[in-house]
Write a protein that holds these residues in place. Structure first.
Motif, mmCIF file in Angstrom:
data_model
loop_
_atom_site.group_PDB
_atom_site.id
_atom_site.type_symbol
_atom_site.label_atom_id
_atom_site.label_comp_id
_atom_site.label_asym_id
_atom_site.label_seq_id
_atom_site.Cartn_x
_atom_site.Cartn_y
_atom_site.Cartn_z
ATOM 1 N N GLY A 15 0.791 -1.220 0.000
ATOM 2 C CA GLY A 15 0.000 0.000 0.000
ATOM 3 C C GLY A 15 0.825 1.273 0.000
ATOM 4 N N TRP A 16 2.134 1.161 0.346
ATOM 5 C CA TRP A 16 2.985 2.357 0.320
ATOM 6 C C TRP A 16 3.281 2.735 -1.117
ATOM 7 C CZ3 TRP A 16 7.784 3.549 -1.680
ATOM 8 C CH2 TRP A 16 8.340 4.759 -1.245
ATOM 9 N N ARG A 17 3.219 4.019 -1.415
ATOM 10 C CA ARG A 17 3.476 4.486 -2.768
ATOM 11 C C ARG A 17 4.390 5.713 -2.738
ATOM 12 N NH1 ARG A 17 0.214 2.892 -6.850
ATOM 13 N NH2 ARG A 17 0.468 4.889 -7.920
ATOM 14 N N PRO A 18 5.343 5.780 -3.687
ATOM 15 C CA PRO A 18 6.224 6.944 -3.751
ATOM 16 C C PRO A 18 5.563 8.139 -4.431
ATOM 17 C CG PRO A 18 6.790 5.420 -5.489
ATOM 18 C CD PRO A 18 5.720 4.745 -4.681
ATOM 19 N N THR A 19 4.487 7.883 -5.152
ATOM 20 C CA THR A 19 3.779 8.940 -5.855
ATOM 21 C C THR A 19 2.325 8.533 -6.051
ATOM 22 O OG1 THR A 19 3.733 10.291 -7.885
ATOM 23 C CG2 THR A 19 4.384 7.990 -8.129
ATOM 24 N N ASN A 20 1.477 9.509 -6.185
ATOM 25 C CA ASN A 20 0.059 9.212 -6.376
ATOM 26 C C ASN A 20 -0.226 8.658 -7.760
ATOM 27 O OD1 ASN A 20 -0.893 9.979 -3.811
ATOM 28 N ND2 ASN A 20 -0.814 12.150 -4.391
ATOM 29 N N THR A 21 0.545 9.094 -8.755
ATOM 30 C CA THR A 21 0.304 8.638 -10.126
ATOM 31 C C THR A 21 1.547 8.809 -10.980
ATOM 32 O OG1 THR A 21 -1.048 8.970 -12.109
ATOM 33 C CG2 THR A 21 -0.578 10.917 -10.765
ATOM 34 N N TYR A 22 1.669 7.934 -11.971
ATOM 35 C CA TYR A 22 2.737 8.053 -12.963
ATOM 36 C C TYR A 22 2.185 8.563 -14.297
ATOM 37 C CZ TYR A 22 5.660 5.304 -9.793
ATOM 38 O OH TYR A 22 6.379 4.868 -8.709
ATOM 39 N N ASP A 23 0.939 9.013 -14.298
ATOM 40 C CA ASP A 23 0.278 9.410 -15.544
ATOM 41 C C ASP A 23 0.928 10.614 -16.208
ATOM 42 O OD1 ASP A 23 -1.487 7.361 -15.156
ATOM 43 O OD2 ASP A 23 -3.097 8.619 -14.346
ATOM 44 N N ALA A 24 1.632 11.420 -15.431
ATOM 45 C CA ALA A 24 2.144 12.683 -15.961
ATOM 46 C C ALA A 24 3.542 12.576 -16.574
ATOM 47 C CB ALA A 24 2.153 13.742 -14.858
ATOM 48 N N GLY A 101 16.355 13.995 -12.152
ATOM 49 C CA GLY A 101 15.005 14.141 -11.634
ATOM 50 C C GLY A 101 14.597 12.997 -10.731
ATOM 51 N N THR A 102 13.409 13.093 -10.212
ATOM 52 C CA THR A 102 12.846 12.074 -9.335
ATOM 53 C C THR A 102 11.352 11.976 -9.591
ATOM 54 O OG1 THR A 102 12.480 11.427 -7.018
ATOM 55 C CG2 THR A 102 12.515 13.785 -7.498
ATOM 56 N N LEU A 103 10.780 10.807 -9.333
ATOM 57 C CA LEU A 103 9.335 10.619 -9.466
ATOM 58 C C LEU A 103 8.651 10.558 -8.107
ATOM 59 C CD1 LEU A 103 9.122 8.023 -12.386
ATOM 60 C CD2 LEU A 103 9.162 10.516 -12.488
ATOM 61 N N PHE A 104 9.430 10.729 -7.040
ATOM 62 C CA PHE A 104 8.846 10.738 -5.708
ATOM 63 C C PHE A 104 8.094 12.047 -5.488
ATOM 64 C CE2 PHE A 104 11.707 7.305 -5.202
ATOM 65 C CZ PHE A 104 11.362 6.597 -4.068
ATOM 66 N N ASP A 105 6.908 11.954 -4.919
ATOM 67 C CA ASP A 105 6.196 13.165 -4.538
ATOM 68 C C ASP A 105 6.985 13.887 -3.450
ATOM 69 O OD1 ASP A 105 4.183 12.635 -6.321
ATOM 70 O OD2 ASP A 105 2.825 11.742 -4.834
ATOM 71 N N SER A 106 6.930 15.212 -3.470
ATOM 72 C CA SER A 106 7.760 16.002 -2.556
ATOM 73 C C SER A 106 7.419 15.776 -1.085
ATOM 74 C CB SER A 106 7.617 17.492 -2.885
ATOM 75 O OG SER A 106 6.265 17.906 -2.787
ATOM 76 N N ASP A 107 6.193 15.353 -0.796
ATOM 77 C CA ASP A 107 5.797 15.164 0.604
ATOM 78 C C ASP A 107 6.060 13.754 1.125
ATOM 79 O OD1 ASP A 107 3.913 13.931 -0.954
ATOM 80 O OD2 ASP A 107 2.174 14.675 0.150
ATOM 81 N N VAL A 108 6.679 12.907 0.288
ATOM 82 C CA VAL A 108 7.006 11.545 0.734
ATOM 83 C C VAL A 108 8.272 11.597 1.583
ATOM 84 C CG1 VAL A 108 7.697 9.234 0.010
ATOM 85 C CG2 VAL A 108 5.911 10.456 -1.241
#
Length: 207
Positions: A15-24, A101-108
């Motif tokens: 259930g842990w995720r580094p980002t909400n979506t990879y769609d972007a 770059g990184t795909l981690f959301d900044s609040d993770v």
């Protein structure tokens, strides 16, 4: 495993995720993908990296899913590994390395590659110095048979990697105390151009 070195795999809680979506990320540009042309036989190979024109992640993923770039059918990893070495010189894959770059959301806060909170942060905090791939994260895009040479990490630091999605990648690891032996073997077989090994990558694009 050497007492001075360990290869560890950490599997985050379900259930842990580094980002909400990879769609972007479809339009994210890979500025210098390389085609990896391999020649050789009998366990001794030379790889030539031919730089190709920039492509987006969407274009890279579309290419990686073409039949000629997909891994062969296999029962287990051992069979896949044998087919990797047997077919190494056919259908050169593409590899998109060192994309800043990184795909981690900044609040993770957990395992965020952009915020590891190590002593290396002082380089940035005190002098504004960023070292690509060392103090700032990079993205790597691979497909079946994409490879990277065996090497010692920059400044003998540890390497940390997060597989965002796609099929697994595999690593061959040599403990530090055997590193010089490996270098002597490589130089004896290939001279000054020696730099070899591969991590096997499966049929789907991974990042």
């Amino acid at each position: 495993v050497s007492p001075l070195f360990a290869l560890l795999q950490i599997i985050p809680p379900k259930g842990w995720r580094p980002t909400n979506t990879y769609d972007a990320i479809d339009d994210l540009l890979i500025p210098a993908p390389v085609q990896q042309v391999v020649t050789g036989q009998s366990g001794l190979f030379t790889q030539y990296n031919i730089q190709k024109k920039p492509m987006t992640v969407f274009e890279f993923q579309k290419t990686s899913n073409l039949d000629k770039f997909c891994s062969p059918r296999h029962v287990d990893f051992d069979e896949l590994e044998r087919k990797f070495w047997k077919n190494l010189t056919f259908n050169p894959p593409l590899y998109g390395a060192d994309v800043s770059g990184t795909l981690f959301d900044s609040d993770v806060s957990e395992w965020n590659m952009a915020h590891l909170n190590t002593i290396l942060d002082t380089l940035d905090n005190e002098s504004g110095m960023k070292i690509k791939g060392v103090t700032s994260p990079c993205l790597h895009f691979g497909m079946w048979k994409s490879a990277f040479a065996w090497h010692t990490e920059d400044m003998n630091l540890y390497s940390i990697s997060y597989l965002h999605y796609g099929e697994p990648k595999s690593w061959y690891v040599v403990p530090p105390e055997h590193g010089r032996r490996l270098e002597r073997l490589a130089k004896g077989m290939m001279g000054k151009s020696a730099c070899f090994s591969f991590f096997i990558q499966s049929d789907k694009m991974h990042i």
